[in-house]
Design an enzyme around this catalytic site. Structure first.
Site, PDB file in Angstrom:
ATOM      1  N   ARG A  49       0.822  -1.227   0.000  1.00 43.69           N
ATOM      2  CA  ARG A  49       0.000   0.000   0.000  1.00 43.69           C
ATOM      3  C   ARG A  49       0.841   1.256   0.000  1.00 43.69           C
ATOM      4  O   ARG A  49       0.372   2.314  -0.406  1.00 43.69           O
ATOM      5  CB  ARG A  49      -0.902  -0.006   1.228  1.00 43.69           C
ATOM      6  CG  ARG A  49      -1.916  -1.086   1.070  1.00 43.69           C
ATOM      7  CD  ARG A  49      -2.911  -1.160   2.170  1.00 43.69           C
ATOM      8  NE  ARG A  49      -3.957  -2.034   1.679  1.00 43.69           N
ATOM      9  CZ  ARG A  49      -5.243  -1.729   1.673  1.00 43.69           C
ATOM     10  NH1 ARG A  49      -5.662  -0.601   2.188  1.00 43.69           N
ATOM     11  NH2 ARG A  49      -6.115  -2.553   1.171  1.00 43.69           N
ATOM     12  N   LYS A 152      -0.588 -18.940   6.734  1.00 41.47           N
ATOM     13  CA  LYS A 152      -1.529 -19.318   7.779  1.00 41.47           C
ATOM     14  C   LYS A 152      -1.762 -18.129   8.715  1.00 41.47           C
ATOM     15  O   LYS A 152      -0.942 -17.227   8.686  1.00 41.47           O
ATOM     16  CB  LYS A 152      -1.000 -20.536   8.546  1.00 41.47           C
ATOM     17  CG  LYS A 152       0.459 -20.345   9.005  1.00 41.47           C
ATOM     18  CD  LYS A 152       0.710 -20.830  10.371  1.00 41.47           C
ATOM     19  CE  LYS A 152       0.370 -19.815  11.412  1.00 41.47           C
ATOM     20  NZ  LYS A 152       1.489 -19.026  11.919  1.00 41.47           N
ATOM     21  N   HIS A 182       5.012 -23.541   7.241  1.00 36.77           N
ATOM     22  CA  HIS A 182       6.456 -23.635   7.022  1.00 36.77           C
ATOM     23  C   HIS A 182       7.101 -24.793   7.785  1.00 36.77           C
ATOM     24  O   HIS A 182       8.200 -25.208   7.466  1.00 36.77           O
ATOM     25  CB  HIS A 182       7.158 -22.298   7.307  1.00 36.77           C
ATOM     26  CG  HIS A 182       7.394 -22.012   8.753  1.00 36.77           C
ATOM     27  ND1 HIS A 182       6.440 -21.471   9.566  1.00 36.77           N
ATOM     28  CD2 HIS A 182       8.479 -22.185   9.541  1.00 36.77           C
ATOM     29  CE1 HIS A 182       6.935 -21.333  10.791  1.00 36.77           C
ATOM     30  NE2 HIS A 182       8.175 -21.758  10.803  1.00 36.77           N
ATOM     31  N   LYS A 186      10.594 -27.937   6.934  1.00 40.07           N
ATOM     32  CA  LYS A 186      11.773 -28.266   7.749  1.00 40.07           C
ATOM     33  C   LYS A 186      12.204 -29.696   7.447  1.00 40.07           C
ATOM     34  O   LYS A 186      11.372 -30.606   7.446  1.00 40.07           O
ATOM     35  CB  LYS A 186      11.439 -28.123   9.251  1.00 40.07           C
ATOM     36  CG  LYS A 186      11.143 -26.688   9.678  1.00 40.07           C
ATOM     37  CD  LYS A 186      10.852 -26.626  11.171  1.00 40.07           C
ATOM     38  CE  LYS A 186      10.261 -25.285  11.570  1.00 40.07           C
ATOM     39  NZ  LYS A 186      11.212 -24.258  11.931  1.00 40.07           N
ATOM     40  N   GLU A 220       8.749 -21.981  22.573  1.00 41.68           N
ATOM     41  CA  GLU A 220       9.586 -20.850  22.135  1.00 41.68           C
ATOM     42  C   GLU A 220       9.925 -19.982  23.344  1.00 41.68           C
ATOM     43  O   GLU A 220       9.144 -19.931  24.297  1.00 41.68           O
ATOM     44  CB  GLU A 220       8.824 -19.981  21.143  1.00 41.68           C
ATOM     45  CG  GLU A 220       8.344 -20.705  19.917  1.00 41.68           C
ATOM     46  CD  GLU A 220       7.584 -19.755  19.000  1.00 41.68           C
ATOM     47  OE1 GLU A 220       8.193 -19.256  18.055  1.00 41.68           O
ATOM     48  OE2 GLU A 220       6.399 -19.500  19.263  1.00 41.68           O
ATOM     49  N   ASP A 239      -2.597 -19.799  15.967  1.00 35.12           N
ATOM     50  CA  ASP A 239      -1.285 -19.449  15.412  1.00 35.12           C
ATOM     51  C   ASP A 239      -0.379 -20.683  15.277  1.00 35.12           C
ATOM     52  O   ASP A 239       0.418 -20.763  14.341  1.00 35.12           O
ATOM     53  CB  ASP A 239      -0.609 -18.410  16.323  1.00 35.12           C
ATOM     54  CG  ASP A 239       0.729 -17.929  15.778  1.00 35.12           C
ATOM     55  OD1 ASP A 239       0.789 -17.577  14.584  1.00 35.12           O
ATOM     56  OD2 ASP A 239       1.710 -17.898  16.541  1.00 35.12           O
ATOM     57  N   HIS A 244       0.825 -25.862  12.694  1.00 31.14           N
ATOM     58  CA  HIS A 244       2.123 -26.543  12.850  1.00 31.14           C
ATOM     59  C   HIS A 244       2.013 -27.850  13.665  1.00 31.14           C
ATOM     60  O   HIS A 244       2.495 -28.890  13.242  1.00 31.14           O
ATOM     61  CB  HIS A 244       3.129 -25.630  13.547  1.00 31.14           C
ATOM     62  CG  HIS A 244       3.353 -24.320  12.844  1.00 31.14           C
ATOM     63  ND1 HIS A 244       3.267 -24.192  11.485  1.00 31.14           N
ATOM     64  CD2 HIS A 244       3.666 -23.085  13.318  1.00 31.14           C
ATOM     65  CE1 HIS A 244       3.515 -22.928  11.158  1.00 31.14           C
ATOM     66  NE2 HIS A 244       3.750 -22.237  12.240  1.00 31.14           N
ATOM     67  N   LYS A 338       4.686 -19.608  24.219  1.00 33.57           N
ATOM     68  CA  LYS A 338       5.693 -18.563  24.053  1.00 33.57           C
ATOM     69  C   LYS A 338       6.296 -18.279  25.426  1.00 33.57           C
ATOM     70  O   LYS A 338       5.679 -18.540  26.448  1.00 33.57           O
ATOM     71  CB  LYS A 338       5.065 -17.303  23.480  1.00 33.57           C
ATOM     72  CG  LYS A 338       4.454 -17.535  22.099  1.00 33.57           C
ATOM     73  CD  LYS A 338       4.645 -16.353  21.196  1.00 33.57           C
ATOM     74  CE  LYS A 338       4.102 -16.605  19.800  1.00 33.57           C
ATOM     75  NZ  LYS A 338       5.037 -17.304  18.920  1.00 33.57           N
TER      76      LYS A 338
END
Ligand code: BG6
Length: 480
Positions: A49, A152, A182, A186, A220, A239, A244, A338
């Site tokens: 944009r 995603k 993704h 891997k 993570e 998420d 995943h 997380k």
């Protein structure tokens, strides 16, 4: 399907080209492939944009690559000739007509026979309107092939995923659609599939008779990293879990496909999801991190990090069953969070204990455990019991281990693998429409009636309720 050496000339159009995903993942992967000579006739057109021109985009890209490491050098050779930018301003029909004119002009200039990739590196709410504009402007109808790549999460629940699939199928055939997860790019994740089916000693015990339960963890240490608006809207279930972790589950649980072909593989993955029972609310624990310490440093709680109070889950642990003849009665425990103690993605397969106790009470051997570490320190560990030397008889647990880095050196980046597959037209590692819908079906009860959200201290393995989820069945997370 083309072979690796034969990537056809094409235009790679990235929507959301000034965003985080382009900066951190796509650009480094494209630069890497470009500098290796894998993309000989590839022109990248960034679309966004902002009113940028080619020069401004190249400067931004150069800066972005500098942050990504030694790839800056590579870009200055590769990017200076093949990176372009086109603004679509407010996204009006005339902006898309101008985009189409630009696409056609670049194709003429670089003698590209109309092959087009449309990569949506966009926030989820922008997928449907953008596909509509691409379709209406006729951009998807070039002289060559067209492929649509979507990140995603694909929809926010089953009905929105169905709606999005319908919008996409109005302009793109399913074979043209590459839904990215993704994790499938891997090496260690792809190896789950080959490892199982090429090693008969494991394949023969890969079932309810020999396996007690399976744990899948993706932990993570990072927080939301400037993605506040996105993450606070979706949460960890959408998420991480629906995509995943669920993809990992399908690869661990699927039957061998009839052939090593994209549709045969994806059919088997869908069957796993169809056999899986939607997760009950009482089998799911949500968590939200509070201030704590990670690797010796103080880190803020989620609310402080995003600057507003929130009930969005940053941690999920759940128990799931796959009700088919291979897995009936074997629980699969999935966990992601997380700001956890350390980064760790792994699949843990705990086998059943030996059927007889030969050596009397107090002298029991631990059951075997296979740990497949997806990252970091990628590899395998197989735990087994040995007699400790001397008397009386005692057992200790030892392990056989394998590490990718020792055997092969550094592994390729997931995005490099996936970009190559898109350009070669190989959809094996991408998620089909029925797969994404079945995955949403599994978590529908939790989206309708959200579980309670428990606090956990940053730098831990999540709320203690997640331990109790396994504890109530006499099990514990690995490592304990
Ligand atoms: C992304 C999620 O898909 O995966 C992020 O949106 C997450 O929230 C990331 O941090 C994890 O990926 P990886 O490859 O670093 O494990």
């Amino acid at each position: 399907m083309a072979t690796r050496a034969e990537i056809p000339p094409h235009l790679f159009v990235v929507f959301g080209a000034t965003g985080d995903l382009m900066r951190r993942k796509l650009l480094p992967a494209l630069a890497q492939l470009g500098s290796r000579g894998a993309l000989r006739q590839s022109v990248v057109l960034g679309v966004g944009r902002s009113g940028w021109d080619d020069a401004r985009f190249r400067t931004w890209a150069r800066e972005a690559l500098k942050a990504a490491g030694p790839k800056a050098e590579a870009l200055s050779r590769w990017g200076e000739t093949c990176l372009f930018f086109q603004s679509v301003g407010q996204g009006r029909p005339e902006d898309y007509r101008a985009l189409r004119a630009r696409v056609e002009a670049l194709e003429r200039e670089f003698e590209i026979p109309g092959n087009r990739v449309f990569y949506f590196a966009l926030p989820p709410h922008a997928f449907a309107p953008t596909v509509e504009e691409v379709g209406r402007s006729g951009l998807h109808r070039g002289r060559g092939w067209a492929r649509l790549v979507i990140e995603k999460p694909f929809g926010l629940d089953l009905s929105s995923a169905r709606e999005l699939n319908a919008r996409i199928h109005a302009y793109f055939d399913e074979r043209q659609v590459y839904r990215i997860d993704h994790y499938l790019g891997k090496e260690t994740v792809q190896n789950l599939f080959t490892f199982r089916f090429t090693n008969p000693i494991f394949e023969s015990v890969w079932n309810r008779d020999r396996i007690d339960h399976v744990q899948i963890t993706v932990a993570e240490t990072i927080g939301v990293e400037g993605r506040r608006d996105y993450f606070d809207h979706v949460g960890a279930l959408r998420d991480m879990v629906q995509n995943h972790l669920t993809q990992l589950l399908t690869l661990v649980a699927m039957e061998p496909p009839a052939a090593f072909e994209p549709e045969a593989i994806r059919n088997e993955k869908v069957k796993v999801l169809r056999s899986a029972v939607p997760v009950r609310r009482e089998d799911a624990i949500f968590g939200l991190y509070e201030r704590g310490r990670i690797e010796g440093a103080e880190v803020p709680g989620y609310g402080e990090e995003i600057g507003a109070p929130s009930r969005t889950e940053t941690f999920v642990a759940l128990r799931l069953e796959v009700a088919n003849s291979r897995w009936q009665g074997v629980p699969f425990y999935l966990r992601t969070g997380k700001r956890m103690e350390r980064p760790l993605s792994q699949v843990v397969v705990r086998f059943r204990a030996a059927p007889v106790v030969l050596f009397g009470p107090g002298c029991r051997a631990e059951s075997n455990v296979l740990v497949i570490t997806i990252q970091p320190d990628e590899g395998f560990d197989l735990y087994f019991s040995v007699k400790s030397p001397g008397q009386p008889i005692r057992f200790t647990t030892e392990r056989l281990h394998f590490r990718y880095a020792e055997a092969f050196g550094p592994l390729p980046e997931a995005y490099e693998t996936l970009l190559m597959d898109i350009l070669l037209g190989d959809p094996s590692l991408f998620v089909r429409s029925d797969e994404v819908e079945e995955a949403w079906r599994l978590y529908a009860p939790l989206l309708v009636d959200r579980p309670e959200v428990y606090p956990y201290r940053a730098g831990t393995w999540g709320p203690q309720e997640a331990d109790a989820l396994l504890g109530r069945e006499g099990r514990s997370w690995f490592p304990a």
